[in-house]
Design a protein around this motif. Structure first.
Motif, short mmCIF file in Angstrom:
data_model
loop_
_atom_site.label_atom_id
_atom_site.label_comp_id
_atom_site.label_asym_id
_atom_site.label_seq_id
_atom_site.Cartn_x
_atom_site.Cartn_y
_atom_site.Cartn_z
N LEU A 1 0.62 -1.11 0.15
CA LEU A 1 0.12 -0.25 0.01
C LEU A 1 0.91 0.86 0.21
CD1 LEU A 1 -2.79 1.71 -0.03
CD2 LEU A 1 -2.38 1.35 3.09
N VAL A 2 0.67 2.52 -0.80
CA VAL A 2 1.45 3.40 -0.86
C VAL A 2 0.47 4.69 -1.18
CG1 VAL A 2 2.12 3.01 -3.70
CG2 VAL A 2 3.53 4.56 -2.34
N GLN A 3 1.00 5.25 -0.86
CA GLN A 3 0.22 7.01 -1.36
C GLN A 3 0.13 7.44 -2.26
OE1 GLN A 3 0.96 9.76 1.73
NE2 GLN A 3 -0.77 9.70 3.56
N ALA A 4 -1.49 8.12 -3.26
CA ALA A 4 0.09 8.47 -4.54
C ALA A 4 1.04 9.52 -4.97
CB ALA A 4 -1.54 9.08 -5.20
N GLY A 5 1.68 8.96 -5.99
CA GLY A 5 3.19 9.93 -5.86
C GLY A 5 4.30 8.60 -5.47
N GLY A 6 4.21 8.20 -4.86
CA GLY A 6 4.63 7.12 -4.35
C GLY A 6 5.05 6.18 -5.16
N MET B 1 8.46 1.34 -9.87
CA MET B 1 6.89 1.72 -9.77
C MET B 1 7.20 3.45 -9.61
SD MET B 1 4.57 -1.22 -10.08
CE MET B 1 4.53 -1.15 -8.35
N ASN B 2 7.67 4.61 -10.41
CA ASN B 2 7.31 5.95 -9.93
C ASN B 2 6.67 6.55 -10.20
OD1 ASN B 2 9.48 5.24 -8.38
ND2 ASN B 2 11.39 5.78 -10.46
N GLY B 3 6.25 8.00 -9.14
CA GLY B 3 4.41 8.82 -9.49
C GLY B 3 3.77 7.38 -9.58
N LEU B 4 3.44 6.36 -8.68
CA LEU B 4 2.03 6.25 -8.89
C LEU B 4 1.18 6.87 -8.76
CD1 LEU B 4 3.49 3.18 -6.54
CD2 LEU B 4 2.54 2.99 -8.64
N LYS B 5 -0.15 6.26 -9.33
CA LYS B 5 -1.38 7.42 -9.09
C LYS B 5 -2.51 5.84 -8.49
CE LYS B 5 -0.06 9.21 -12.93
NZ LYS B 5 -0.16 9.54 -14.77
N PRO B 6 -4.02 6.10 -8.33
CA PRO B 6 -4.77 5.05 -7.94
C PRO B 6 -5.36 4.56 -8.75
CG PRO B 6 -5.19 7.59 -6.80
CD PRO B 6 -3.50 7.50 -7.90
N ASP C 1 4.13 -18.23 -21.81
CA ASP C 1 3.83 -19.76 -21.37
C ASP C 1 3.77 -19.73 -19.20
OD1 ASP C 1 5.67 -19.62 -23.55
OD2 ASP C 1 4.16 -20.10 -23.52
N TYR C 2 4.14 -19.43 -19.25
CA TYR C 2 4.53 -18.95 -17.82
C TYR C 2 4.34 -17.73 -16.89
CZ TYR C 2 7.46 -22.97 -19.17
OH TYR C 2 7.85 -23.87 -20.34
N TRP C 3 3.23 -17.70 -15.60
CA TRP C 3 3.01 -17.03 -14.85
C TRP C 3 2.89 -17.50 -13.45
CZ3 TRP C 3 0.72 -12.77 -17.15
CH2 TRP C 3 0.06 -13.28 -18.39
N GLY C 4 3.42 -15.75 -13.16
CA GLY C 4 3.77 -15.49 -11.11
C GLY C 4 2.27 -15.78 -10.52
N GLN C 5 2.24 -15.76 -9.18
CA GLN C 5 1.28 -15.88 -8.10
C GLN C 5 0.53 -14.77 -8.26
OE1 GLN C 5 3.65 -15.17 -6.94
NE2 GLN C 5 3.30 -13.89 -5.36
N GLY C 6 1.07 -13.51 -8.55
CA GLY C 6 0.62 -11.99 -7.98
C GLY C 6 1.15 -11.45 -7.14
N THR C 7 1.01 -9.81 -7.14
CA THR C 7 1.42 -9.30 -6.06
C THR C 7 0.96 -8.21 -5.75
OG1 THR C 7 2.80 -8.32 -4.20
CG2 THR C 7 3.32 -8.33 -7.20
N GLN C 8 -0.08 -8.15 -5.46
CA GLN C 8 -1.03 -6.22 -4.57
C GLN C 8 -0.35 -5.29 -4.55
OE1 GLN C 8 -5.02 -7.12 -4.94
NE2 GLN C 8 -4.42 -4.58 -5.02
N VAL C 9 -1.03 -4.12 -5.56
CA VAL C 9 -0.29 -3.00 -5.46
C VAL C 9 -1.32 -2.53 -4.69
CG1 VAL C 9 0.60 -0.92 -6.93
CG2 VAL C 9 1.44 -2.98 -6.99
N THR C 10 -1.19 -1.81 -4.18
CA THR C 10 -2.99 -0.26 -3.65
C THR C 10 -2.58 0.58 -3.34
OG1 THR C 10 -3.92 -2.36 -2.54
CG2 THR C 10 -4.83 -0.26 -2.19
N VAL C 11 -2.56 1.80 -4.41
CA VAL C 11 -2.38 3.47 -4.29
C VAL C 11 -3.56 4.29 -3.71
CG1 VAL C 11 -1.54 5.00 -5.85
CG2 VAL C 11 -0.20 2.85 -6.01
N SER C 12 -2.92 4.57 -2.79
CA SER C 12 -4.67 5.48 -2.42
C SER C 12 -4.35 7.07 -2.59
CB SER C 12 -3.70 5.00 -0.64
OG SER C 12 -3.02 5.83 -0.54
N SER C 13 -5.44 7.82 -2.38
CA SER C 13 -5.29 9.07 -3.42
C SER C 13 -4.93 9.85 -2.32
CB SER C 13 -6.67 9.09 -3.91
OG SER C 13 -7.36 8.45 -2.89
#
Length: 121
Positions: free
Chosen positions: A10-15, A82-87, A109-121
C-alpha cells in the motif's frame, strides 16, 4: 519454470514501489519476461516487457516514463520500479515468462502468483 513475485503493498499517490520476480529456471536469459496487471472488474493488461539480454524493453502507454523494467540474469530476477504511482495503478501485478521477447499476453507460457499493489489517493 516457476515464478515468484513480491514487493507489492500500500502506497500513497506519488509514491514508489519496486516489484521483484524470481524465476526458477536453468537458462533464465533465454526467456523474455513481462509484467501484467489486473484491476478489479477489468481484464489483465500488459504493463512492460524485457528481452533476455535486458537491452530491449517495451511499456504500456499508461506507465511509460513512470515505470522501469529491468533484469538481473545472474540472480534470475526481474524488477519493476514504479514511480509516480497513481490510484489507477491499483491492481494485482503478475510476472510472466515467454520463450521469446513479446508484448503479447497469450504468448507468455509461465505466470507467477501475483502481488497486490494499492495506491491511495
Amino acid at each position: 519454470v516457476q515464478l515468484q513475485a513480491s514487493g507489492g503493498g500500500l502506497v500513497q499517490a506519488g509514491g514508489s514501489l519496486r516489484l521483484s520476480c524470481a524465476a526458477s529456471v536453468r537458462t533464465f536469459s533465454n526467456y523474455g519476461m513481462g509484467w501484467f496487471r489486473q484491476a478489479p472488474g477489468k481484464e489483465r493488461e500488459f504493463v512492460a516487457s524485457i528481452g533476455g539480454s535486458g537491452t530491449t524493453t517495451s511499456y504500456a502507454d499508461s506507465v511509460k516514463g513512470r515505470f522501469t523494467i529491468s533484469r538481473d540474469n545472474a540472480k534470475n530476477t526481474i524488477f519493476l520500479q514504479m514511480n509516480g504511482l497513481k490510484p489507477e495503478d491499483t491492481a494485482v501485478y503478475y510476472c510472466a515468462a515467454a520463450r521469446r521477447y513479446t508484448t503479447t499476453q497469450r504468448s507468455y507460457d509461465y505466470w507467477g502468483q501475483g502481488t497486490q499493489v494499492t495506491v491511495s489517493s
